[in-house]
Write a protein that holds these residues in place. Structure first.
Motif, PDB file in Angstrom:
ATOM      1  N   THR A 187      34.298  -5.574  56.696  1.00  0.00           N
ATOM      2  CA  THR A 187      34.131  -7.020  56.608  1.00  0.00           C
ATOM      3  C   THR A 187      33.673  -7.359  55.195  1.00  0.00           C
ATOM      4  OG1 THR A 187      31.841  -6.942  57.380  1.00  0.00           O
ATOM      5  CG2 THR A 187      33.541  -7.308  59.046  1.00  0.00           C
ATOM      6  N   THR A 231      31.914 -10.522  53.107  1.00  0.00           N
ATOM      7  CA  THR A 231      31.205 -11.777  53.271  1.00  0.00           C
ATOM      8  C   THR A 231      30.824 -12.338  51.913  1.00  0.00           C
ATOM      9  OG1 THR A 231      30.257 -10.896  55.319  1.00  0.00           O
ATOM     10  CG2 THR A 231      29.235 -12.878  54.397  1.00  0.00           C
ATOM     11  N   THR A 275      30.768 -20.478  49.921  1.00  0.00           N
ATOM     12  CA  THR A 275      31.131 -19.436  50.873  1.00  0.00           C
ATOM     13  C   THR A 275      32.369 -19.798  51.672  1.00  0.00           C
ATOM     14  OG1 THR A 275      29.691 -20.371  52.559  1.00  0.00           O
ATOM     15  CG2 THR A 275      28.745 -18.697  51.132  1.00  0.00           C
TER      16      THR A 275
END
Length: 76
Positions: free
Chosen positions: A13, A15, A72
């Motif tokens: 993952t 992020t 983000t």
């Protein structure tokens, strides 16, 4: 490309952190554009997004000193 089917967990993952690095967790391999392996030495790494790190491709915290700003959310 990953679909919305969550029956199989992602191998890694990534992020993005607000005004900071990309955190990569899981089973991944880092390579140079020439295919040379970069030793990550761990299962979680922070990758530079600001372009100013002295440890590229890894984050060294310089984004704070240069006042790097990035969100983000996915840009579209």
């Amino acid at each position: 490309m990953r679909t919305e089917d969550t029956s199989e967990p992602a191998a890694a993952t990534i992020t993005p952190y607000q005004d900071g690095p990309l955190l990569v967790r899981g089973d991944f391999e880092l390579v140079t554009p020439d295919g040379e392996r970069i030793d990550a030495r761990r299962g979680t790494v922070a990758l530079c997004r600001c372009g100013k790190s002295a440890l590229k491709p890894f984050c060294d915290g310089t984004h704070k000193a240069v006042n790097f700003r990035a969100g983000t959310a996915r840009e579209g």
